[in-house]
Each structure stands twice: as structure tokens, then as C-alpha cells.
Motif scaffolding. Structure first.
Motif, PDB file in Angstrom:
ATOM      1  N   THR A   1     -19.916   1.220  25.918  1.00 49.05           N
ATOM      2  CA  THR A   1     -20.174   1.623  24.529  1.00 49.05           C
ATOM      3  C   THR A   1     -19.472   0.708  23.533  1.00 49.05           C
ATOM      4  OG1 THR A   1     -18.304   3.175  24.544  1.00 49.05           O
ATOM      5  CG2 THR A   1     -20.462   4.035  25.196  1.00 49.05           C
ATOM      6  N   SER A   2     -18.329   0.167  23.926  1.00 46.53           N
ATOM      7  CA  SER A   2     -17.553  -0.712  23.037  1.00 46.53           C
ATOM      8  C   SER A   2     -17.007  -1.879  23.850  1.00 46.53           C
ATOM      9  CB  SER A   2     -16.406   0.059  22.385  1.00 46.53           C
ATOM     10  OG  SER A   2     -16.874   1.178  21.679  1.00 46.53           O
ATOM     11  N   PRO A   3     -17.806  -2.921  24.060  1.00 48.20           N
ATOM     12  CA  PRO A   3     -17.362  -4.063  24.879  1.00 48.20           C
ATOM     13  C   PRO A   3     -16.064  -4.675  24.353  1.00 48.20           C
ATOM     14  CG  PRO A   3     -19.713  -4.195  24.416  1.00 48.20           C
ATOM     15  CD  PRO A   3     -19.175  -3.074  23.563  1.00 48.20           C
ATOM     16  N   GLY A   4     -15.128  -4.924  25.254  1.00 55.01           N
ATOM     17  CA  GLY A   4     -13.864  -5.562  24.882  1.00 55.01           C
ATOM     18  C   GLY A   4     -12.818  -4.636  24.316  1.00 55.01           C
ATOM     19  N   VAL A   5     -13.127  -3.321  24.202  1.00 57.90           N
ATOM     20  CA  VAL A   5     -12.200  -2.413  23.545  1.00 57.90           C
ATOM     21  C   VAL A   5     -10.909  -2.231  24.341  1.00 57.90           C
ATOM     22  CG1 VAL A   5     -13.059  -0.272  24.590  1.00 57.90           C
ATOM     23  CG2 VAL A   5     -12.082  -0.213  22.289  1.00 57.90           C
ATOM     24  N   TRP A   6     -10.948  -2.458  25.666  1.00 53.99           N
ATOM     25  CA  TRP A   6      -9.771  -2.279  26.498  1.00 53.99           C
ATOM     26  C   TRP A   6      -8.910  -3.548  26.576  1.00 53.99           C
ATOM     27  CZ3 TRP A   6      -7.855   1.984  29.203  1.00 53.99           C
ATOM     28  CH2 TRP A   6      -8.627   3.140  29.110  1.00 53.99           C
ATOM     29  N   LYS A   7      -9.326  -4.607  25.904  1.00 53.06           N
ATOM     30  CA  LYS A   7      -8.579  -5.860  25.949  1.00 53.06           C
ATOM     31  C   LYS A   7      -7.683  -5.971  24.713  1.00 53.06           C
ATOM     32  CE  LYS A   7     -12.105  -8.400  28.571  1.00 53.06           C
ATOM     33  NZ  LYS A   7     -13.032  -9.554  28.571  1.00 53.06           N
ATOM     34  N   THR A   8      -6.392  -6.189  24.934  1.00 52.88           N
ATOM     35  CA  THR A   8      -5.447  -6.363  23.837  1.00 52.88           C
ATOM     36  C   THR A   8      -4.923  -7.794  23.818  1.00 52.88           C
ATOM     37  OG1 THR A   8      -3.276  -5.727  22.968  1.00 52.88           O
ATOM     38  CG2 THR A   8      -3.639  -5.401  25.336  1.00 52.88           C
TER      39      THR A   8
ATOM     40  N   SER B   1      -8.017  -4.214  17.220  1.00 52.67           N
ATOM     41  CA  SER B   1      -8.715  -3.227  16.404  1.00 52.67           C
ATOM     42  C   SER B   1      -8.082  -1.855  16.574  1.00 52.67           C
ATOM     43  CB  SER B   1     -10.189  -3.155  16.807  1.00 52.67           C
ATOM     44  OG  SER B   1     -10.309  -2.577  18.106  1.00 52.67           O
ATOM     45  N   ALA B   2      -8.408  -0.946  15.655  1.00 48.40           N
ATOM     46  CA  ALA B   2      -7.896   0.420  15.748  1.00 48.40           C
ATOM     47  C   ALA B   2      -8.392   1.093  17.027  1.00 48.40           C
ATOM     48  CB  ALA B   2      -8.316   1.220  14.521  1.00 48.40           C
ATOM     49  N   LYS B   3      -9.614   0.790  17.431  1.00 50.98           N
ATOM     50  CA  LYS B   3     -10.162   1.386  18.653  1.00 50.98           C
ATOM     51  C   LYS B   3      -9.384   0.924  19.881  1.00 50.98           C
ATOM     52  CE  LYS B   3     -14.912   2.039  17.009  1.00 50.98           C
ATOM     53  NZ  LYS B   3     -16.340   1.692  17.228  1.00 50.98           N
ATOM     54  N   THR B   4      -9.050  -0.362  19.918  1.00 51.04           N
ATOM     55  CA  THR B   4      -8.261  -0.870  21.038  1.00 51.04           C
ATOM     56  C   THR B   4      -6.888  -0.208  21.074  1.00 51.04           C
ATOM     57  OG1 THR B   4      -9.378  -3.019  21.077  1.00 51.04           O
ATOM     58  CG2 THR B   4      -7.162  -2.931  22.022  1.00 51.04           C
ATOM     59  N   SER B   5      -6.285  -0.020  19.913  1.00 49.56           N
ATOM     60  CA  SER B   5      -4.958   0.591  19.850  1.00 49.56           C
ATOM     61  C   SER B   5      -4.972   2.023  20.349  1.00 49.56           C
ATOM     62  CB  SER B   5      -4.417   0.534  18.411  1.00 49.56           C
ATOM     63  OG  SER B   5      -4.090  -0.789  18.052  1.00 49.56           O
ATOM     64  N   ILE B   6      -5.992   2.783  19.987  1.00 57.05           N
ATOM     65  CA  ILE B   6      -6.050   4.178  20.423  1.00 57.05           C
ATOM     66  C   ILE B   6      -6.264   4.279  21.926  1.00 57.05           C
ATOM     67  CG2 ILE B   6      -8.526   4.494  20.015  1.00 57.05           C
ATOM     68  CD1 ILE B   6      -8.037   7.293  19.171  1.00 57.05           C
TER      69      ILE B   6
END
Length: 306
Positions: free
Chosen positions: A73-80, A190-195
């Protein structure tokens, strides 16, 4: 020119609708956070360790967030881009949760949240040496008055002081450093990655402690409450992301103090707790100090000579 003038009211109306939507999302997030604290208070009053309650809160947080924010649903969201900074931020967030839950085992909900309102005052103090955002002399006076409001709630030396007050203040200190760390990391993630990352790291940091303190929840109902803490926390943070995507932070910040209303209501309905006179006085002082600092910050943002 006439066509541009004709479009202006629609643009203004659209901006207002976005702000109203953002404010409603913010209020929804605060309502969920008050439910999270109320549930945690019930669990810790039942003699469960605040560490265990916090760990399960983050564990189920990760489960719910993974449904909403995942590689599909959100590609790359788990990458910090800053894993070390995210880990530090997560440790601070876990600290706020643990100290808050431990304090709630003894304090009324309204007392705990009033002391937590010291967080913006502490941010104003620490932001100077840490990120170069120094406050002026008048701001320092207001901050001192704000801490007088915290003292009104705790009343040290008057026979009502509890260790739980120190735990609640430790929550505010961790919250202040967490907010400053969030400012740093927002330049990279991003805020999504942080959460997503904060929940995962929070569960990871607390996991090694669990074998030493773990006790199985005594009933299916207690499991439901633990699952609810993850749902309240994850959904609340997600609503915050949506709110801040629709309105600037200074518009939303004053509504934070509505949490006192929610916490007082749940305290009365669920635990038969009523705010005493000193808590109300302290809350009023802390809220006024926080709002003054917020307005001063907005003034400095619009007037470089301020």
C-alpha cells in the motif's frame, strides 16, 4: 481578472474545509489517546506491569499499522534513512509510554495529563542548546509560571506528593526530547515511516525484558483491552498524520489541551475520579503558559524582529 476573483472564494472555502477536517481529525486522535491512557490505567491497576502493558501496546500497534502501511500500500514506508536516530526516537517514545503508564497506576487521569502538558515548556527550554531555537526573557518567565502550574498539581511538601508525580514528569521530559528528535528525523523520513518504525523499534527495545516480568493476562477480556491499546495508539497516530497533512501545526496545537477534557470525563465515568481545585488551577496555568509560547512562536515566525 474577473475569472480569478471568481475562483478566490472557492479556494478560501476549500482551505477552510481542510482546516476544519484537520481539526476534527486532531480531536479524534486526542480522544483515542485518552482512551489509550484510560485502558492502560485499568490494566496497571490490575497489577500488570507497565512494561508489559507498554510492550503489548507496541506489539499490537505494529500489527495494525502493518495493515494500513505496508510495502504494497505504501512502497518504501518501512525504509528509514536514519535508523540510529529513529531508534533513539523510539526509545524516548517507549520511555514516555512506560513512565506514563506507571504514573497512571496511582494518579488520576486529569493529574497525569496536566503534568504531561509541561512537555511544550520543556521543549522550549531544550530546543535552544539542542537545535538553536532560543527563547527570550519573557518566554522564560512564562515557562517558570507554567512549572508553577505543575507544582500546584503535585503540591510537594504539603503531604500529598507521590512518587507517581515524578513518573509523570519523567514522561514529560522524555516527551520533550522525543519531540525534538522528531524534528530532526522529519528532515529525512516521512511521517508514515516514523509511525511504522517507532512502533517496531518500541516493541523490539522492550522485548528482551518480557521473559523476566511476563504474566499471562488473566482473561480474554484483558487480552481485548491489550489489543485495544494497540488499536487506539496506532489509529490515533494515523489520524495525527492526516491532520497535519491538512493544516499547519500552529493551527492544530491549541486543541491538544482538549485532552484534559477527555481525560477528566473518562476519569469520572470509569474510575469515579473528579479533578480537585489544585489540579484545575494548575491545569489553567500550564495551558495559558503553553498557549502564550505558541502565540509567541507564531509572532516570531511572521516577524523576524520579534
Amino acid at each position: 481578472m474577473s475569472s480569478l476573483l471568481g475562483q478566490l472564494p472557492d479556494d478560501v472555502a476549500s482551505a477552510r474545509r481542510l482546516r476544519v477536517t484537520a481539526i476534527l481529525l486532531m480531536i479524534g486522535a486526542l480522544l483515542l489517546f485518552s482512551l489509550l491512557d484510560s485502558t492502560a490505567k485499568y490494566l496497571t491497576m490490575g497489577n500488570e506491569s507497565p512494561l508489559q502493558v507498554a510492550w503489548l501496546r507496541y506489539l499490537f500497534h505494529v500489527v495494525f499499522v502493518s495493515v494500513l502501511l505496508n510495502p504494497w500500500t505504501s512502497p518504501g514506508v518501512w525504509k528509514t534513512r536514519r535508523p540510529g536516530l529513529q531508534l533513539l526516537r523510539s526509545v524516548l517514545l517507549a520511555g514516555t509510554t512506560i513512565f506514563n503508564f506507571a504514573a497512571l497506576a496511582s494518579l488520576q487521569l486529569d493529574q497525569a495529563v496536566t503534568i504531561a502538558f509541561a512537555t511544550p515548556l520543556l521543549v522550549a527550554i531544550f530546543a535552544g542548546p539542542m537545535i538553536g531555537e532560543w527563547v527570550g526573557r519573557r518566554d522564560l518567565i512564562v515557562i517558570a509560571l507554567g512549572f508553577c502550574g505543575v507544582l500546584a498539581v503535585t503540591r510537594p511538601g504539603f503531604g500529598t506528593f507521590e512518587v507517581a508525580f515524578l513518573l509523570a514528569f519523567a514522561n514529560a521530559v522524555c516527551g520533550a526530547f522525543y519531540n525534538i528528535a522528531t524534528r530532526f528525523v522529519s528532515a529525512y523520513d516521512s511521517a508514515k515511516t516514523s509511525i511504522v518504525v517507532s512502533g517496531f523499534f518500541g516493541a523490539l527495545v522492550l522485548a528482551p525484558i518480557m521473559p523476566f516480568i511476563w504474566q499471562w493476562p488473566e482473561s480474554p477480556w484483558i487480552w481485548v483491552l491489550h489489543i485495544a491499546t494497540g488499536l487506539f495508539g496506532a489509529t490515533g497516530h494515523f489520524l495525527l498524520i492526516l491532520a497535519h497533512g491538512r493544516a499547519p501545526a500552529p493551527v492544530l496545537a491549541p486543541f491538544i489541551y482538549l485532552e484534559l477534557v477527555f481525560m477528566s470525563a473518562w476519569g469520572w465515568l470509569l474510575f469515579d475520579d473528579v479533578p480537585d481545585r489544585w489540579t484545575l488551577i494548575g491545569a489553567a496555568v500550564v495551558i495559558v503558559a503553553g498557549l502564550f509560547l505558541l502565540l509567541r512562536g507564531k509572532a516570531r515566525a511572521t516577524d523576524p524582529l520579534e
